[in-house]
Design an enzyme around this catalytic site. Structure first.
Site, mmCIF file in Angstrom:
data_model
loop_
_atom_site.group_PDB
_atom_site.id
_atom_site.type_symbol
_atom_site.label_atom_id
_atom_site.label_comp_id
_atom_site.label_asym_id
_atom_site.label_seq_id
_atom_site.Cartn_x
_atom_site.Cartn_y
_atom_site.Cartn_z
ATOM 1 N N GLN A 91 37.071 35.014 32.720
ATOM 2 C CA GLN A 91 37.479 34.318 31.505
ATOM 3 C C GLN A 91 38.476 35.178 30.718
ATOM 4 O O GLN A 91 38.228 36.346 30.453
ATOM 5 C CB GLN A 91 36.236 33.991 30.648
ATOM 6 C CG GLN A 91 36.534 33.143 29.436
ATOM 7 C CD GLN A 91 37.016 31.730 29.785
ATOM 8 O OE1 GLN A 91 36.503 31.096 30.688
ATOM 9 N NE2 GLN A 91 38.015 31.246 29.065
ATOM 10 N N LYS A 93 30.878 26.023 31.557
ATOM 11 C CA LYS A 93 31.196 26.050 32.996
ATOM 12 C C LYS A 93 29.924 26.326 33.803
ATOM 13 O O LYS A 93 29.686 25.689 34.832
ATOM 14 C CB LYS A 93 32.259 27.123 33.281
ATOM 15 C CG LYS A 93 33.638 26.724 32.761
ATOM 16 C CD LYS A 93 34.621 27.883 32.738
ATOM 17 C CE LYS A 93 35.946 27.442 32.108
ATOM 18 N NZ LYS A 93 36.908 28.536 31.943
ATOM 19 N N ASP A 129 40.713 29.718 39.822
ATOM 20 C CA ASP A 129 41.628 29.414 38.722
ATOM 21 C C ASP A 129 43.056 29.201 39.225
ATOM 22 O O ASP A 129 43.919 28.746 38.473
ATOM 23 C CB ASP A 129 41.612 30.552 37.688
ATOM 24 C CG ASP A 129 40.588 30.302 36.586
ATOM 25 O OD1 ASP A 129 40.318 29.121 36.296
ATOM 26 O OD2 ASP A 129 40.067 31.285 36.035
#
Ligand code: NDP
Length: 308
Positions: free
Chosen positions: A98, A54, A121
């Site tokens: 994460q 990412k 997200d």
């Protein structure tokens, strides 16, 4: 029997990333550089691979990124303090935490502490509510990518019978709502569903987000259906390999070389009955990162009143 169409996630992800890079260039003219904070706790190898990928992609597209790596002994309070700092930072438009987090960290509390404006997200209850209500917000990356996959492949959604297997907050629920907003007729199946096949055999669009290798067998698929296989399951033994890939020379080569391969939630034999399908790997997976980049730029624009 016609040959099913393979939906190339890498090609579509490249298209999306090129569009994001062009947007980043336009923002640069206005003196704006979108920024992503990636928080990686501890040393989970899979998480490290995802986060580094990412961060690398951000750099390729001209997005600023800040990788923050608290130790795996970090407390909920310390993480909340970090999130508060990131919420306040002017150079950060998107915050990515994460998962999974170590057991001692209250993940729910933490995800709710992320400012909804920076929640790239799409996990914050405010964004979940906006999605449900059909209001603009930030949409979870994997489901958003799946809709892009269908649209950019010119596959119909409106009026189609869509069946989603799986009801997680990350994939199953949001993709069901997105398909509904696109005017599909949606059924959501899960572990308590009786007679799964009676639903899936009617599916023009079949989404498998289960986390069980090769679970969707040919008898569950309507001929000509579009199959989106979200599952990522690692195959490490010869016995498992032969169950899914016996006679597949290309896979065999990969398996021997790496000592493992990946299978989705759909048995490879089941793809043969479909009209189009996303392979694993190389289908839905690449779109997740592309949509994270798109969400970061969108968050940068929304925060400055440059997007609706
Ligand atoms: P979860 O474990 O959170 O959810 C799995 C869902 O599948 C649950 O709703 C569960 O039902 C349902 N399920 C389990 N067994 C059955 C069964 N026998 N019949 C019908 N339904 C069943 O998984 P995720 O949604 O997070 O992930 C699903 C898969 O997608 C995983 O392989 C994951 O690795 C992969 N993934 C891939 C991504 C990508 O970028 N390509 C991104 C995210 C996930 P119930 O609710 O009743 O327990």
């Amino acid at each position: 029997m016609t040959t099913p169409r393979v939906l190339d996630g890498n090609a579509i992800a490249s298209q999306i990333k090129a569009e994001v890079a062009a947007e980043v260039e336009q923002l640069a003219v206005q003196g704006i550089r979108p920024g992503l904070a990636a928080v990686l706790v501890g040393n989970v190898p899979a998480s490290e691979i995802y986060v580094r990928s990412k961060v690398r992609t951000s750099g390729q597209l001209g997005i600023f990124s800040d990788l923050i790596t608290p130790p795996d002994t970090v407390t909920t309070e310390e993480m909340l303090e970090l999130v508060a700092q990131l919420n306040a930072r002017e150079d950060i438009d998107g915050i990515l935490i994460q998962l999974p987090l170590p057991k001692q960290v209250n993940a729910k509390l933490l995800l709710e502490a992320v400012s909804p404006a920076k929640d790239v997200d799409g996990f914050h209850p405010v964004n979940v509510g906006r999605l449900q209500a059909g209001q603009p917000g930030l949409v979870p990356c994997t489901p958003a990518g799946m809709i892009q996959m269908l649209k950019r492949s010119n596959l119909p959604i409106a009026g189609q019978n869509a069946v989603v297997i799986g009801r997680s907050d990350i994939v199953g629920k949001p993709i069901s709502i997105l398909l509904l907003h696109e005017n599909a007729t949606v059924s959501i199946c899960h572990s308590k569903t009786r007679d799964l096949g009676s639903y899936t055999r009617n599916a023009d669009i079949l989404v498998a987000a289960i986390g069980r290798p090769g679970y969707v067998t040919p008898d569950l698929v309507k001929r000509g259906a579009t199959i989106l296989d979200v599952g990522i399951n690692r195959v490490t033994t010869r016995e498992e390999f032969d169950k899914y890939f016996a006679g597949d020379a290309k896979r065999e080569e990969m398996f021997v070389l790496k000592g493992s391969t990946i299978v989705g939630d759909v048995h490879p034999e089941a793809f043969k009955a479909s009209g189009a399908y996303t392979p694993v790997p190389g289908g839905v997976g690449p779109l997740t990162i592309a949509m994270l980049m798109a969400n970061t730029v969108r968050a940068a624009k929304l925060r400055r009143g440059l997007a609706a």
